[in-house]
Design an enzyme around this catalytic site. Structure first.
Site, PDB file in Angstrom:
ATOM      1  N   GLN A 133     -11.182   4.994  -4.406  1.00 14.69           N
ATOM      2  CA  GLN A 133      -9.794   5.302  -4.019  1.00 14.69           C
ATOM      3  C   GLN A 133      -9.162   4.324  -3.031  1.00 14.69           C
ATOM      4  OE1 GLN A 133      -8.479   9.555  -3.525  1.00 14.69           O
ATOM      5  NE2 GLN A 133      -8.161   8.886  -1.432  1.00 14.69           N
ATOM      6  N   GLU A 153       1.009   4.490  -0.546  1.00 12.49           N
ATOM      7  CA  GLU A 153       0.737   4.115   0.847  1.00 12.49           C
ATOM      8  C   GLU A 153       0.987   2.635   1.091  1.00 12.49           C
ATOM      9  OE1 GLU A 153      -3.210   5.474   1.807  1.00 12.49           O
ATOM     10  OE2 GLU A 153      -2.772   7.522   1.220  1.00 12.49           O
ATOM     11  N   LYS A 208      -6.598  15.785   9.623  1.00 14.61           N
ATOM     12  CA  LYS A 208      -5.278  15.912   8.996  1.00 14.61           C
ATOM     13  C   LYS A 208      -4.821  17.326   9.344  1.00 14.61           C
ATOM     14  CE  LYS A 208      -6.290  13.017   4.897  1.00 14.61           C
ATOM     15  NZ  LYS A 208      -6.932  13.062   3.559  1.00 14.61           N
ATOM     16  N   ARG A 263      -1.113  11.467   5.178  1.00 15.01           N
ATOM     17  CA  ARG A 263      -1.407  11.897   3.813  1.00 15.01           C
ATOM     18  C   ARG A 263      -0.736  10.905   2.875  1.00 15.01           C
ATOM     19  NH1 ARG A 263      -4.141  16.975   3.535  1.00 15.01           N
ATOM     20  NH2 ARG A 263      -4.795  15.990   1.600  1.00 15.01           N
ATOM     21  N   SER A 264      -1.200  10.860   1.630  1.00 15.97           N
ATOM     22  CA  SER A 264      -0.609   9.870   0.720  1.00 15.97           C
ATOM     23  C   SER A 264       0.876  10.162   0.462  1.00 15.97           C
ATOM     24  CB  SER A 264      -1.394   9.818  -0.589  1.00 15.97           C
ATOM     25  OG  SER A 264      -1.484  11.099  -1.162  1.00 15.97           O
TER      26      SER A 264
END
Ligand code: PGA
Ligand code: ZN
Length: 417
Positions: free
Chosen positions: A156, A200, A333, A362-363
């Site tokens: 990822q 991102e 998060k 967060r994305s």
């Protein structure tokens, strides 16, 4: 000056991915706070529920009917009380009634309103005058997996960490330079590279994980030389996303390879050794505490073994990890658990157990900059906030301003690796 809440509003806005999200305004007698909720694309299973069944619309109705009337007259500077109230109104263990995103936006907007009422920066309100250490920015330069589509690496995120930067400004500069160099190297070596980026701002390229690591390695040498300090890099495997529970294999679709747990373990350790990785996030799926523990024992404190989906900022899951020796670092998060107080309780356990805290975006984020302040207030050694995309640079720039506010007292926090 008074932080007594006079008014509380909620509205629908959009995050940087164009998804609907919730924004909350808290107005006190002397100040104002606003916060919006970010969203993940590769979420952990044990995260709180984002919204009630009717989505953002139902969350807004519930906020107006159930939350706002209870907030009026409360002291915004008493964050513990506000967050407890949110739990009580919700009445479930995972915010499935109000929605975790409602809890997040309300909790953050309240803390911001309190700091604004007293005319002090958010980090200062949360942690006091002595909070003067800046985190190292961990920035994603190349991406794949669930953060992309098409012929991208199965992994990822590939991330840079400027470990020996002497100021936050220089650390941010190193990451930006790194990002730029990767783009140049890809353009030179890959004829089909057209400069695509993910949510991102990380590069998207038709390359294998090995090619990605080679490009990053080359760029890293150049950046270290140009900046005059050491930078290292790491990986977020987001392994839950490639774990097939039925087959008990990690499925690397692009590589056309399936790895057993043991093969995954060997793959991870080989990459750590070969590329001198400093950071590996979620190298195993979210229920495999045992493999996390085995790897942590093997690498000691030379490599940060970080749990994101593994812990989801949840204190009970972290406690379990601490008992098993699983990981030595964790992602924070706040919207994985709902409120600032919930996240803080997890941070406290992490600090006692010497886990390295990585406060993260967060994305699907917004232009909110609160996590920059949370990172300083939580004394997190690392902030994972991207490098150049709009909602990422907002957070980086907020930290540059915090560094300026702190003046002579500002220093980079000590990284324990
Ligand atoms: P997210 O994940 O898409 O859920 O924000 C990012 C990550 O795995 O770190
Ligand atoms: Zn992750």
């Amino acid at each position: 000056m008074s932080a007594i809440i006079k008014k509380a509003l909620a509205r629908k806005i959009f995050n940087a991915r164009g998804e609907e999200t919730l924004e909350v305004d808290i107005i006190t007698e002397s100040g104002f706070g606003r916060a919006s909720a970010p969203a993940g694309a590769s979420k952990g299973k044990a995260e709180v529920v984002y919204y009630p069944k009717g989505g953002v619309d139902e969350a807004i109705i519930k906020f107006r009917e159930l939350v706002a009337p209870e907030l009026i007259g409360k002291d915004a500077s008493n964050q513990g009380l506000i967050d407890k109230l949110l739990h009580e109104i919700d009445g479930t263990s995972n915010f499935s009634n109000l929605g975790g995103e409602t809890a997040y936006a309300t909790s953050l907007a309240t803390v911001k309103a309190a700091s604004n009422s007293f005319r002090i920066p958010l980090f200062w309100h949360l942690a006091g005058y002595l909070a003067c250490e800046l985190p190292y920015p961990l920035g994603v330069v190349l991406s794949g997996g669930e953060h992309a589509v098409g012929q991208v690496p199965d992994i990822q995120e590939f991330l840079i960490l400027p470990v020996k930067a002497t100021s936050f400004l220089n650390a941010a500069k190193a990451n930006i330079l790194f990002h730029k160099k990767i783009g140049i190297l890809l353009a030179k070596t890959k004829p089909d590279f057209v400069g695509g980026r993910d949510d991102e701002g990380a590069w998207l390229a038709n390359i294998t994980a090995t090619e990605a690591l080679q490009v990053i390695s080359a760029a890293c040498d150049e950046v270290c030389e140009q900046m005059g300090f050491e930078c290292r890099f790491g990986i977020d495997f987001a392994a839950s996303a490639i774990w097939n529970q039925k087959e008990k294999r990690y499925v690397y679709a692009r590589e056309k390879k399936k790895r057993t747990t043991q093969e995954q373990y060997e793959y991870v350790t080989t990459l750590i050794d070969k590329y001198n990785l400093i950071y590996v996030e979620d190298p195993f799926h979210e229920e495999d505490f045992e493999s996390f523990a085995k790897l942590t024992k093997e690498v000691g404190n030379k490599v940060l073994v970080c749990g994101d989906d593994l812990f989801v900022t949840n204190k009970n899951r972290l406690q379990k990890g601490v008992e098993k020796g699983a990981a030595n670092s964790l992602i924070i998060k706040v919207n994985q658990v709902g409120t600032v107080t919930d996240a803080w309780e997890t941070v406290r356990i992490a600090r006692d157990a010497r886990y390295v805290r990585v406060v993260s975006h967060r994305s699907g984020d917004t232009n909110d900059t609160h996590i920059a302040h949370l990172a300083v207030a939580f004394r997190a050694p690392i902030i994972k906030a991207g490098i150049v995309e709009g909602s990422r640079i907002a957070k980086i720039n907020a930290l540059i301003r915090i560094e300026e506010t702190l003046g002579d007292r500002a220093r980079m926090i000590k990284l324990p690796v």
